[in-house]
Design an enzyme around this catalytic site. Structure first.
Site, PDB file in Angstrom:
ATOM      1  NE  ARG A  62      -3.777   2.145   1.274  1.00  0.00           N
ATOM      2  CZ  ARG A  62      -5.404   2.130   0.493  1.00  0.00           C
ATOM      3  NH1 ARG A  62      -5.057   2.029  -0.822  1.00  0.00           N
ATOM      4  NH2 ARG A  62      -5.958   3.082   0.800  1.00  0.00           N
ATOM      5  CB  THR A 103      -9.420  -0.520  -7.375  1.00  0.00           C
ATOM      6  OG1 THR A 103      -8.965   0.234  -6.392  1.00  0.00           O
ATOM      7  CG2 THR A 103      -8.369  -1.780  -6.707  1.00  0.00           C
ATOM      8  CB  THR A 106      -5.687   0.183  -6.450  1.00  0.00           C
ATOM      9  OG1 THR A 106      -6.726   2.209  -6.934  1.00  0.00           O
ATOM     10  CG2 THR A 106      -5.579   1.442  -4.933  1.00  0.00           C
ATOM     11  CG  ASN A 113      -8.028   6.692  -4.347  1.00  0.00           C
ATOM     12  OD1 ASN A 113      -9.112   5.783  -4.518  1.00  0.00           O
ATOM     13  ND2 ASN A 113      -8.355   7.835  -3.097  1.00  0.00           N
ATOM     14  CB  SER A 160      -6.999  -0.258   1.806  1.00  0.00           C
ATOM     15  OG  SER A 160      -7.781  -1.096   0.675  1.00  0.00           O
ATOM     16  CB  SER A 161     -12.686  -0.158   1.173  1.00  0.00           C
ATOM     17  OG  SER A 161     -12.463   0.709   1.050  1.00  0.00           O
ATOM     18  N   GLY A 215     -13.516   1.227  -4.537  1.00  0.00           N
ATOM     19  CA  GLY A 215     -14.025   1.488  -3.406  1.00  0.00           C
ATOM     20  C   GLY A 215     -14.304   1.334  -2.208  1.00  0.00           C
TER      21      GLY A 215
HETATM   22  O1  DON Z   1      -7.691   1.459  -1.512  1.00  0.00           O
HETATM   23  C1  DON Z   1      -9.068   1.310  -1.444  1.00  0.00           C
HETATM   24  O2  DON Z   1     -10.107   1.162  -0.768  1.00  0.00           O
HETATM   25  C2  DON Z   1      -9.470   2.934  -1.992  1.00  0.00           C
HETATM   26  N1  DON Z   1      -8.382   3.357  -2.764  1.00  0.00           N
HETATM   27  C3  DON Z   1      -9.573   1.818  -4.034  1.00  0.00           C
HETATM   28  C4  DON Z   1     -10.042   2.489  -5.134  1.00  0.00           C
HETATM   29  C5  DON Z   1     -10.893   1.397  -5.759  1.00  0.00           C
HETATM   30  O3  DON Z   1     -11.233   0.462  -6.176  1.00  0.00           O
HETATM   31  C6  DON Z   1     -11.458   2.582  -7.044  1.00  0.00           C
HETATM   32  N2  DON Z   1     -11.999   1.947  -7.873  1.00  0.00           N
HETATM   33  N3  DON Z   1     -12.646   1.484  -9.280  1.00  0.00           N
END
Ligand code: DON
Length: 560
Positions: free
Chosen positions: A94, A367, A385, A387, A438-439, A460
């Protein structure tokens, strides 16, 4: 006479074709990712004798070429693995906050959020972890040479990748921002058409540096110069010291049981594993399989669990190197049964009434996900990702790649939502060198002690709920993996208090029924939810894949 030969030949071909599934050799290995080119490169590596870890590196780099909105070398990610002999582990690569970051860096002098500072341009960029992560995987598990793994992506960057319909739409909707941030001559400022081949020679050169010097090819030397210049020009604060200080971390993944499944997913600084564990444990006493898929009852149950888990997420989850995350408490079965004690089948809970849980002891939009299995049975689940789509939109022109905007995953101010509407507090406040929450939920599931599923998703805040629903679809609603991935999804994240549905997939009758029980539903926000790429292994060892039709996702197979 000739004509009847032709008829026989045609009949023969038709029969052979319709029997294809019987005469095909069994799948030995598979890669499912956001792009065909990347899945094929993973298979190419395994057909040269590489293992799933080699394929993970090569597929990740290939995505950075042909899927530049999310595939990356200047972002970060997480991977969860299960080796052929049942050993688990996970790698956290990360991004981190720069050394010069501070908790109020996105606030003005009177404490208001400065719009777009955490999402667009240089200040949004976190210190990237991807190349260090891939290099670390190679050091521990690689079987082919590093050069062999980077080479196919250099080839792809030179030959070019083909612009798909969905990709053109994505370029078109971001072009103005690319130009605003990088100037009118920026590489991705061109008006690409469907079917165009994009070859990116600057990026091929960057990959050559990475091929020759490994991790140092990115974090030091000429690439570091280029990276820092782009960051500075766009108003960022990452320094060479930040790049030199970056290192990925092997962490113990989160593991929990649901009925006869053993589910393994990512630990903090991702909230994915903890929230997924909470969701499963909260619904377990209700035997969801007795209700129909996407019925009022199954949606109610999952939404109420989601509401409670995301409330906990906002308070208790953050980087464990900076904050004592009470993981065991959050996954405690009694705590989670109590969390659901006010659930009422006839009346929706209100998110304003649901706070984070009371823990008795505090323990010291874009992502991409890909899933891989090799012929030995090693399984890897990877989510990576930038982001947002194309990250901060800052493009390193002489290096050929985009930089992340991961800083927005921190909580800039308690109670103020980030770009995914997620709230946060002290646990996820900004601090130099801290990792943002993060998710991402790269996950591996075992059934009866055997590998069963490898899956994950972008999206996200919607990642966790997409992974949750996909596992429920296969295990409880008995879908095959493609159905489980394709079927329509819904989402709730505590705040804002609303259920989001995928458009035109849920009946008016169902929506009215949920409304009559007090559920708040926001049809204006209907949107595609997640893009799950998954692999299933059945009890006989047969491998099948689910590539999400919401994107250009593609499963490639290796048959021996
Ligand atoms: O780490 C995270 O949770 C976010 N940065 C993920 C971003 C993401 O999944 C965007 N995608 N559609």
């Amino acid at each position: 006479m000739i004509n009847s030969y032709k008829v026989y030949l045609l009949l023969f071909l038709l029969i052979v074709n319709s029997c294809e599934s019987f005469i095909k050799r069994p799948v030995k290995a598979a890669v499912v990712s956001a792009r065909k080119e990347a899945s094929d490169i993973g298979i190419e590596i395994m057909s040269k004798g590489g293992n799933a870890f080699d394929a993970m590196i090569a597929t990740g780099l290939a995505l950075s070429v042909c899927y530049p909105n999310a595939g990356n070398i200047a972002g970060g990610g997480f991977l969860v693995y299960r080796t052929y002999d049942g050993k688990y582990g996970s790698l956290d690569y990360r991004e981190k906050a720069p050394l010069l970051a501070n908790r109020d860096m996105y606030l003005d002098s009177i404490g208001n959020i400065l719009p777009e500072k955490s999402t667009l341009g240089g200040l949004a960029i976190g210190v990237p972890g991807t190349v260090a992560g891939l290099f670390e995987v190679h050091k521990k598990f690689g079987s082919l040479s590093w050069e062999t793994l980077v080479e196919p992506s250099i080839r792809l960057a030179k030959i070019g990748y083909t612009v798909t319909k969905k990709q053109k739409k994505s370029f078109d909707s971001n072009r103005d921002k690319f130009i605003e941030i990088n100037g009118k001559n920026t590489f991705y400022g061109k008006n690409f058409k469907i079917g165009d081949k994009i070859s990116n020679l600057e990026y091929a050169n960057t990959l050559e540096l990475i091929k020759k010097y490994g991790k140092s090819g990115f974090y030091e030397g000429i690439n570091a110069e280029r990276f820092i210049n782009s960051v500075k020009q766009s108003g960022g604060i990452i320094s060479k010291d930040d790049l030199l200080a970056y290192s990925p971390v092997w962490r113990d993944p989160i593991q929990f049981k649901y009925k006869d499944l053993l589910i393994t997913s990512m630990s903090p600084p991702s909230s994915g594993g903890v929230c997924l564990g909470q969701l499963f444990k909260m619904i377990e006493p209700y035997n969801i399989g007795q209700y129909n898929h996407n019925s009022s009852e199954s949606i109610q149950l999952m939404v109420e669990a989601e509401r409670r888990s995301y409330a906990d997420r906002s308070e208790f989850l953050g980087d464990p190197d900076f904050f004592d995350v009470p993981t065991n408490q959050l996954l405690d079965s009694i705590y989670l049964i109590n969390r659901m004690s006010d659930f009422n089948w006839n009346q929706a809970s209100l998110s304003t009434d649901i706070k984070y849980g009371e823990l008795s002891i505090r323990e010291s939009d874009e992502t991409t996900h890909y899933s891989i299995i090799d012929k030995y049975g090693n399984a890897i689940s990877v989510t990576t990702t930038l982001n947002g789509s194309y990250g901060s939109k800052v493009y390193v022109e002489d290096g050929g790649y985009f930089l992340n905007n991961e800083m927005d995953d921190f909580s800039s101010k308690p109670g103020s939502p980030n770009m995914f509407g997620l709230l946060g507090n002290e646990a996820n406040s900004i601090h130099p060198e801290k990792r943002m929450l993060s998710s991402m939920t790269p996950t591996i599931v075992e059934k009866n002690k055997k590998l069963y599923l490898i899956l994950g998703s972008p999206g996200g805040s919607k990642i966790i709920t997409s992974v949750f629903q996909t596992i429920i679809n296969t295990y409880e609603f008995k879908m095959n993996i493609q159905q489980a991935v394709s079927s329509s999804r819904f989402h709730h994240q505590w705040m804002p208090d609303e259920i989001i549905f995928e458009p035109n997939k849920f009946s008016d009758y169902l929506i009215d029924d949920l409304k009559s029980k007090g559920y708040l539903i926001n049809l204006d926000k209907s949107t595609s939810i997640g893009r799950v790429d998954a692999i299933m292994v059945d009890e006989n060892g047969f491998i099948t894949c689910g590539a999400d039709p919401r994107g250009d996702d593609f499963a490639s197979y290796f048959r021996q």
